[in-house]
Scaffold this motif. Structure first.
Motif, PDB file in Angstrom:
ATOM      1  N   ILE A 288      -9.367   8.189  -8.416  1.00  0.00           N
ATOM      2  CA  ILE A 288      -8.952   6.879  -7.911  1.00  0.00           C
ATOM      3  C   ILE A 288     -10.007   6.269  -6.996  1.00  0.00           C
ATOM      4  CG2 ILE A 288      -6.499   7.361  -8.100  1.00  0.00           C
ATOM      5  CD1 ILE A 288      -6.490   8.033  -5.126  1.00  0.00           C
ATOM      6  N   GLY A 289     -11.190   6.883  -6.919  1.00  0.00           N
ATOM      7  CA  GLY A 289     -12.244   6.363  -6.041  1.00  0.00           C
ATOM      8  C   GLY A 289     -12.261   7.097  -4.712  1.00  0.00           C
ATOM      9  N   SER A 290     -13.454   7.183  -4.107  1.00  0.00           N
ATOM     10  CA  SER A 290     -13.605   7.912  -2.845  1.00  0.00           C
ATOM     11  C   SER A 290     -12.662   7.382  -1.770  1.00  0.00           C
ATOM     12  CB  SER A 290     -15.039   7.810  -2.332  1.00  0.00           C
ATOM     13  OG  SER A 290     -15.919   8.383  -3.253  1.00  0.00           O
ATOM     14  N   GLY A 291     -12.579   6.050  -1.675  1.00  0.00           N
ATOM     15  CA  GLY A 291     -11.727   5.435  -0.657  1.00  0.00           C
ATOM     16  C   GLY A 291     -10.286   5.890  -0.813  1.00  0.00           C
ATOM     17  N   GLY A 292      -9.811   5.886  -2.058  1.00  0.00           N
ATOM     18  CA  GLY A 292      -8.453   6.327  -2.345  1.00  0.00           C
ATOM     19  C   GLY A 292      -8.251   7.797  -2.007  1.00  0.00           C
TER      20      GLY A 292
ATOM     21  N   ASN B 237     -11.850  -6.191  -9.503  1.00  0.00           N
ATOM     22  CA  ASN B 237     -13.040  -5.368  -9.382  1.00  0.00           C
ATOM     23  C   ASN B 237     -13.056  -4.529  -8.119  1.00  0.00           C
ATOM     24  OD1 ASN B 237     -15.117  -5.444 -11.414  1.00  0.00           O
ATOM     25  ND2 ASN B 237     -14.998  -7.648 -11.173  1.00  0.00           N
ATOM     26  N   GLN B 238     -12.612  -5.107  -7.021  1.00  0.00           N
ATOM     27  CA  GLN B 238     -12.950  -4.490  -5.739  1.00  0.00           C
ATOM     28  C   GLN B 238     -11.797  -3.815  -5.005  1.00  0.00           C
ATOM     29  OE1 GLN B 238     -15.682  -6.715  -3.361  1.00  0.00           O
ATOM     30  NE2 GLN B 238     -17.098  -6.642  -5.051  1.00  0.00           N
TER      31      GLN B 238
ATOM     32  N   ARG C 163      -7.881   8.071   1.743  1.00  0.00           N
ATOM     33  CA  ARG C 163      -6.547   7.568   2.120  1.00  0.00           C
ATOM     34  C   ARG C 163      -5.465   8.588   1.775  1.00  0.00           C
ATOM     35  NH1 ARG C 163      -7.744   2.232   0.441  1.00  0.00           N
ATOM     36  NH2 ARG C 163      -6.839   2.573  -1.598  1.00  0.00           N
TER      37      ARG C 163
ATOM     38  N   GLU D 242     -20.585  -2.163   5.547  1.00  0.00           N
ATOM     39  CA  GLU D 242     -20.021  -1.749   6.833  1.00  0.00           C
ATOM     40  C   GLU D 242     -20.911  -2.209   7.987  1.00  0.00           C
ATOM     41  OE1 GLU D 242     -18.496   2.481   8.386  1.00  0.00           O
ATOM     42  OE2 GLU D 242     -18.322   2.150   6.230  1.00  0.00           O
TER      43      GLU D 242
ATOM     44  N   LYS E 131     -11.512  -5.616   4.284  1.00  0.00           N
ATOM     45  CA  LYS E 131     -11.823  -6.034   2.918  1.00  0.00           C
ATOM     46  C   LYS E 131     -10.556  -6.121   2.080  1.00  0.00           C
ATOM     47  CE  LYS E 131     -14.659  -4.848  -1.011  1.00  0.00           C
ATOM     48  NZ  LYS E 131     -15.468  -3.799  -1.612  1.00  0.00           N
ATOM     49  N   LEU E 132      -9.673  -5.142   2.241  1.00  0.00           N
ATOM     50  CA  LEU E 132      -8.411  -5.159   1.515  1.00  0.00           C
ATOM     51  C   LEU E 132      -7.639  -6.409   1.892  1.00  0.00           C
ATOM     52  CD1 LEU E 132      -6.694  -3.572  -0.448  1.00  0.00           C
ATOM     53  CD2 LEU E 132      -5.641  -2.396   1.470  1.00  0.00           C
TER      54      LEU E 132
ATOM     55  N   GLY F 261     -10.020  -1.262  -5.640  1.00  0.00           N
ATOM     56  CA  GLY F 261      -9.963   0.193  -5.735  1.00  0.00           C
ATOM     57  C   GLY F 261     -10.535   0.906  -4.525  1.00  0.00           C
ATOM     58  N   GLU F 262     -11.687   0.470  -4.073  1.00  0.00           N
ATOM     59  CA  GLU F 262     -12.341   1.145  -2.950  1.00  0.00           C
ATOM     60  C   GLU F 262     -12.122   0.394  -1.640  1.00  0.00           C
ATOM     61  OE1 GLU F 262     -14.332   3.833  -2.470  1.00  0.00           O
ATOM     62  OE2 GLU F 262     -14.568   4.618  -4.489  1.00  0.00           O
ATOM     63  N   ALA F 263     -11.319  -0.659  -1.675  1.00  0.00           N
ATOM     64  CA  ALA F 263     -11.212  -1.503  -0.485  1.00  0.00           C
ATOM     65  C   ALA F 263     -10.239  -0.928   0.530  1.00  0.00           C
ATOM     66  CB  ALA F 263     -10.764  -2.903  -0.887  1.00  0.00           C
ATOM     67  N   ASP F 264     -10.579  -1.058   1.785  1.00  0.00           N
ATOM     68  CA  ASP F 264      -9.609  -0.768   2.837  1.00  0.00           C
ATOM     69  C   ASP F 264      -9.889  -1.680   4.029  1.00  0.00           C
ATOM     70  OD1 ASP F 264     -11.927   0.374   3.671  1.00  0.00           O
ATOM     71  OD2 ASP F 264     -11.217   2.433   3.611  1.00  0.00           O
TER      72      ASP F 264
ATOM     73  N   ASN G 226     -18.100   9.427   8.251  1.00  0.00           N
ATOM     74  CA  ASN G 226     -18.835   9.326   9.510  1.00  0.00           C
ATOM     75  C   ASN G 226     -17.905   9.640  10.679  1.00  0.00           C
ATOM     76  OD1 ASN G 226     -17.267   7.042   9.835  1.00  0.00           O
ATOM     77  ND2 ASN G 226     -18.890   5.635   9.208  1.00  0.00           N
TER      78      ASN G 226
ATOM     79  N   GLY H 235     -16.434  -1.185  -5.988  1.00  0.00           N
ATOM     80  CA  GLY H 235     -16.959  -0.303  -4.961  1.00  0.00           C
ATOM     81  C   GLY H 235     -17.208   1.074  -5.560  1.00  0.00           C
ATOM     82  N   SER H 236     -18.304   1.744  -5.158  1.00  0.00           N
ATOM     83  CA  SER H 236     -18.625   2.987  -5.838  1.00  0.00           C
ATOM     84  C   SER H 236     -19.553   3.874  -5.025  1.00  0.00           C
ATOM     85  CB  SER H 236     -19.298   2.652  -7.164  1.00  0.00           C
ATOM     86  OG  SER H 236     -20.033   3.756  -7.621  1.00  0.00           O
TER      87      SER H 236
ATOM     88  N   LYS I 244     -14.756   7.540  10.975  1.00  0.00           N
ATOM     89  CA  LYS I 244     -13.737   7.789   9.950  1.00  0.00           C
ATOM     90  C   LYS I 244     -13.058   9.130  10.186  1.00  0.00           C
ATOM     91  CE  LYS I 244     -14.299   4.795   6.114  1.00  0.00           C
ATOM     92  NZ  LYS I 244     -15.236   4.457   5.065  1.00  0.00           N
TER      93      LYS I 244
ATOM     94  N   LYS J  18       0.836  -1.184   0.000  1.00  0.00           N
ATOM     95  CA  LYS J  18       0.000   0.000   0.000  1.00  0.00           C
ATOM     96  C   LYS J  18       0.882   1.249   0.000  1.00  0.00           C
ATOM     97  CE  LYS J  18      -3.365   1.458   3.151  1.00  0.00           C
ATOM     98  NZ  LYS J  18      -4.136   1.058   4.306  1.00  0.00           N
TER      99      LYS J  18
END
Lengths: 356, 284
Positions: free
Chosen positions: A68-72, B245-246, A75, B55, B254-255, B248-251, A92, A170-171, A95, A2
């Protein structure tokens, strides 16, 4: 792994910034040391691409956005490698507590999720809340089911299997859709819940808005959800959806905008789904940029902080909001713009207000 | 001092060392990343088909993906075998050395050069409507569709190695058989196949390994449903495809689950290669 990715990403960003700003140096001396980097959500990507390009043209300040996506995005902000992140779901409390500093959310536009379908003979499909629950939970498997026919009395629905198409990645689009479903259906809330990716009771997955849209376009009998900006640009047929007042509403910029007419909390952290406004399209939502309230960290210069805030106050104002409409997002209502301005004016550098 | 012999030796040693380091580094980082999920679910992670990323109710198991991966690859090998085997006999024995064999051989090798995404596109626009028209299922996605695409993708691997092995069967053996009055079919069945058996077998093991890890084309055709498929015409998902697929948004957990699936895929591929080698040894 990572860390390596983050370093690589940072290196790419740095490399791209440096080369860019040196090009601009000659024509715009003032901004030679400032370039802004951001990363995150893909849902508002077309808007950000357009807005960032226009801002660079206007001011000479180089902006880079990584979809790169919301999660990215979250991060990257946490690792402090971007000036601000972008997300479709607000952070939330848990987070926010994970972040190294206090975070503020700036809404930039309103997007929606449309229910697209492929039935060659059918135009103007209407879907009630009950229909959506039944279809997406696999309780109805035929298009000519009695319950669907009830909502569409003037249409002859075919005797055909329903194929549900959802996102396999994920989206934020999935988040907004599942947030709406959780509000209208108790069964959905307890069995599926809301999130960026879900445990789907039924259907098949495709990657990204293009994947879902492509699958629906190519396959008769499919139904699925797509980001409105993408659906509008691609001209895919989509359904009218029942809102909280029982009216069937077709998604368009006005009806999406209407969803933000209600009360918005001061920090703008609210999901707009299932709005109480009678003209609102119910599957709508803000998308946000997030950044640290205290802009003095990691040796950031004051100029960097000022330029960041200047840009953010530009993106919520008229010019940028007009750009949002060009790429099919609904603009922020005026009172939300005022709220966002208030948040920006509370931003500080070493404890002192940045905007004067 | 530094003579050329020593330099060559050192260079070769360094190069091999780097490969060893990279491989072990990958395994170690996969293992490291997989720790949280195995701590949370234990060995159950491998045997549970539950995959819930929501979640608050997170629950991860790899079984549905393991099943999807193995079933698609087995379908692929079954479809691939008759085609690849006949082609390798055609190119390596019957029409050996002719212009026709060269053309067919080149065509097969070209299949290997087509990018995976192009196979995916072709499958999406050509193969999938065909599956719908044949009435296997209503949308054309699924385990079977993915298996067919995989079969086409692995044909060149199985074919070109088998062809080389068949060509390597000593001529004097074949000539001896002919002089005893054997027909071509007899030669193939009692001289070529027994001699080339282990090599041919290895080529299919390699092809199978390739099918296990294929990602892009599969993810476009399999339907990405995270459940154990009920039939071969049902939709499903594979290990490589769910990661693509997954992640990208995983942390968090899940990662870790996705990394653990990567580790499992690594282990399964290793096991199959190992078993293949053992079988070859046992037969010879």
């Amino acid at each position: 792994m990572k860390k390596l990715l983050v370093v690589l990403f940072a290196a790419v960003l740095l490399a791209s910034c440096n080369s860019g700003s040196s090009d601009k140096k000659s024509e715009n001396k003032k901004s030679k040391s400032v370039s802004i980097t951001a990363a995150g959500a893909t849902f508002p990507l077309p808007f950000y691409n357009l807005a960032f390009k226009n801002y660079t043209k206007k001011t000479g300040i180089l902006l880079t956005y990584g979809g790169i996506g919301s999660g990215g995005g979250i991060r990257s902000l946490k690792d402090k490698i971007v000036d601000f992140g972008a997300t479709d779901a607000f952070l939330n409390a848990k987070k926010e507590a994970d972040m190294p500093g206090e975070i503020v959310h700036i809404p930039t536009c309103i997007g929606a999720v449309v229910i697209a379908y492929n039935l060659p003979e059918v135009k103007g499909l209407k879907l009630s809340n009950q229909n959506l629950e039944d279809i997406f939970m696999g309780k109805i498997t035929k298009w000519n089911d009695k319950k669907l026919q009830e909502s569409n009395q003037d249409i002859n629905l075919p005797d055909m299997d329903i194929t549900v198409v959802h996102r396999s990645d994920g989206s934020g689009t999935t988040y907004i859709f599942s947030d709406f479903m959780s509000k209208i259906s108790d069964a959905w809330k307890t069995e599926v819940g809301k999130g960026k990716s879900l445990k789907w009771p039924v259907g098949l997955g495709a990657k990204g808005n293009p994947g879902v849209a492509g699958t629906i376009k190519q396959t008769v009998g499919t139904v699925g959800y797509i980001g409105s900006e993408f659906a509008f640009a691609q001209k895919i047929p989509f359904a009218q959806v029942e809102n909280s007042t029982g009216k069937f509403i077709l998604p368009n910029l006005e009806s999406i905008s209407a969803s933000a007419q209600g009360e918005i909390p001061a920090d703008t952290k609210v999901m707009l789904t299932n709005s109480s406004d009678p003209n609102a399209y119910p599957i709508s939502g803000f998308t946000w940029l997030i950044l640290y309230k205290e802009q003095s960290y990691d040796n950031r210069s004051k100029a960097q902080a000022e330029e960041t805030i200047k840009f953010l106050s530009w993106i919520i104002e008229k010019d940028a909001q007009a750009l949002a409409q060009q790429v099919n997002y609904a603009p922020l209502p005026e009172k939300t713009v005022a709220q966002a301005m208030k948040i920006l004016s509370d931003m500080v550098y070493d404890g002192e207000a940045i905007l004067k | 001092m530094w003579n050329s012999e020593k330099i060559t030796k050192t260079l070769l040693f360094l190069a091999s060392l780097i490969i060893v380091l990279i491989t072990s580094g990958m395994v170690l980082s996969l293992m490291n990343g997989a720790i949280p999920v195995f701590k949370e679910f234990g060995i159950n992670f491998i045997f549970s088909a539950e995959w819930n990323p929501t979640e608050g109710r997170e629950d991860y198991g790899a079984l549905s993906f393991i099943a999807g991966t193995l079933i698609t690859s087995v379908i692929a090998i079954f479809i691939c075998f008759p085609l690849a085997f006949s082609t390798s006999l055609f190119v390596g024995e019957y029409y050996r050395g002719t212009r026709l064999a060269k053309i067919v051989g080149t065509m097969v090798d070209m299949l290997a050069g087509i990018p995976s995404i192009v196979y995916g596109l072709w499958g999406f626009y050509v193969l999938r409507p065909l599956i719908v028209d044949l009435g296997f299922n209503s949308q054309g996605f699924g385990i079977f569709t993915a298996g067919i695409i995989l079969a086409i993708m692995i044909i060149p691997y199985a074919t070109s190695i088998s062809t080389e092995i068949i060509k390597m069967v000593p001529n004097n053996l074949k000539e001896a058989a002919y002089s005893l009055g054997a027909t071509r079919k007899d030669v193939i069945l009692s001289v070529i196949i027994p001699n080339a058996r282990s090599g041919i077998f290895t080529s299919y093991i390699l092809a199978f390994g390739r099918a296990l890890g294929e990602t892009m084309a599969v993810t476009m055709l399999i339907g990405n449903t995270n459940l154990i498929p009920k039939s071969i015409f049902d939709t499903g998902n594979t290990m490589a495809s769910v990661i693509a697929n997954q992640f990208g948004e995983a942390d968090g957990l899940k990662l870790s689950a996705l990394i653990a699936i990567g580790l499992l895929l690594f282990v399964i591929t290793g096991l199959i290669n190992g078993v293949g080698k053992l079988l070859i040894k046992a037969r010879l």
